[in-house]
Structures are given as C-alpha cells and as structure tokens.
Design an enzyme around this catalytic site. Structure first.
Site: not given
Length: 257
Positions: A16-17, A62, A154, A158, A189, A191-193
């Site tokens: 992703g990003i 991690d 979230y 953030k 965005i 992203t593939p996910l």
C-alpha cells in the site's frame, strides 16, 4: 535525487502507501529500510528496489513492541552509521461506531496507531539528535481532522497522531535537535488492500461507500499511493528544512468542502 544517501526507515512498508513511499524514496536516492510486521512482504519490496538499482534492506518490525524498535534501529545504525528519516506509516483501521466498537478493537487500534507512532518517534529521536538531526513523517489521516460515524477508534487514534506530531515537533525545536516532525493526512486512497475489500464487500455497502465518500471528493475519485509518497519525499528532503509541526493534507479537496 532529492534524498540522496539519506538513511530512511519506513514502517508498514510491505504494501500500500508504505510500499509506495519505499519505492519513491529509493527512486530519489535514499537507502531504504523496509519494515513490516510481515517480513516476507518487506523482503519482497526491498528486493524490487534492489532489482531496480536502488539500495534497500528488510526488517521484521512489530511497531507495538519496544524491543522490536530497539533491535531494528540498532541494526540500521550498525549497518549504516545513522538514521536520517523515519516514516511512521504502519496502522490499522477497524470500522465501528460508538455503540458497536468493542473494547478489544479500541485497544488494538490504539496499540498500533498510537503506541506504535509514539515508540517510533521516541526511539528515532534518541538516535537522530546526536547524529545531525533528521525528519520524522507520521502518517495520520483525514480521519484525524474530521469525524466519521463509523470510525470511532480510528478517529481517536489518528487525531492522537496529529497532536503527538505537534508536541514532538515543538520539543525537538526547543531542544535544538535539528529534527523536524510533520504529519501527512491521506484521504481516500485506492491501495490494493482497499481495492480487494471493495471487491469482496456487499454491493449495497460498496454503493453507499462510493456515494458517501468517493463521490464527494472535489477532484473526483480516489487517490493513488504515489500521491501520498510524493508528499513524504518532500517532507523527508532538505527542501522542507523550515517545515515542522505541520500537517500536509492530500485528499483531493475532501476536507475543504
């Protein structure tokens, strides 16, 4: 070569990003430490960089574990002699509103998105301050600026990243550490996910998401990971030498409406 010979560490760099940031850093001459909780993903990105003529190494990191941070940064400094740039990109998002979000989901979100960023800044500042300074880029979100009814945990995490960034920036400036600390706030965005989740999602949910979120972006549609990566290149570079405590919003105008 805006980042020539800068030693950089990107968390969540395996997809992703984070992957886009790693690739753009390498394209601009940086030595990239690609880190991810999934070492196989980190290795894949590092290999792609090297095959393209860049310099990269991979680490299993991690971000919630202090010992993992200590070990990773120690290895980078041992191999490269310093660390110039950290991009705190690793994060998770578990949808949920104030009535439905579980305490376990809340704790996990805070552990990754808040504790991980705190540890990354603290450990990196300790190394950078005695080695010429550097730049820290924390990936927040537009959800760190505006509310979302289905993102209570979230939003909280953030928002914390946004204000932690400012606190750390002021501290470093006051102590004259020559370390700049800034946050980047991505909008929606692709992203593939995200793409995979949208394809797998219930059609009714997907239609509502597009109507409520994507269709409201003034510039139209979703952004690409490289849109965020280019902003990170700027903040990591010497071009941003007078920029600290700032928030760079890259959202196609969503939060301006």
């Amino acid at each position: 070569m805006r980042l020539e010979n800068k030693i950089t560490l990107v968390t969540g760099g395996g997809s992703g990003i984070g992957e886009a940031v790693c690739m753009q850093f390498a394209n601009n001459g940086a030595v990239v430490a690609v880190s991810d909780v999934n070492q196989q993903s980190a290795e894949k990105v590092a290999l792609a960089i090297r095959e393209n003529g860049g310099q990269a190494m991979a680490f299993a990191l991690d971000v919630t574990c202090e010992e993992s941070w200590n070990a990773t940064i120690a290895q980078i400094v041992e191999q490269q002699g310093k660390l110039d740039v950290l991009v705190n990109n690793a994060g998770i998002g578990i949808p949920g509103n104030i009535e439905d979000q579980t305490m376990d989901e809340w704790k996990l979100t805070e552990k990754v998105n808040v504790h991980g960023v705190f540890l990354g800044m603290q450990k990196t500042i300790d190394v950078m301050k005695d080695n010429g300074g550097g730049s820290i880029v924390n990936i927040s979100s537009i959800d760190g600026l505006v509310g979302d009814a289905m993102a209570i945990a979230y939003n909280a995490s953030k928002g914390s990243v946004r204000l932690m960034t400012k606190s750390a920036a002021l501290h470093c400036a006051k102590r004259q550490h020559s370390i700049r600390v800034n946050s980047v706030h991505p909008g929606y965005i692709l992203t593939p996910l995200v793409q995979d989740k949208m394809l797998e999602a219930d059609p009714a949910w997907r239609d509502e998401y597009i109507e409520q979120k994507v269709s409201r972006v003034p510039m139209g549609g979703m952004g690409e990971p490289d849109d965020i990566a280019h902003g990170c290149v700027y903040l990591a570079s010497d071009e941003a030498k007078y920029v600290t405590g700032a928030e760079i919003v890259i959202d196609g105008g969503f939060t301006a409406a």
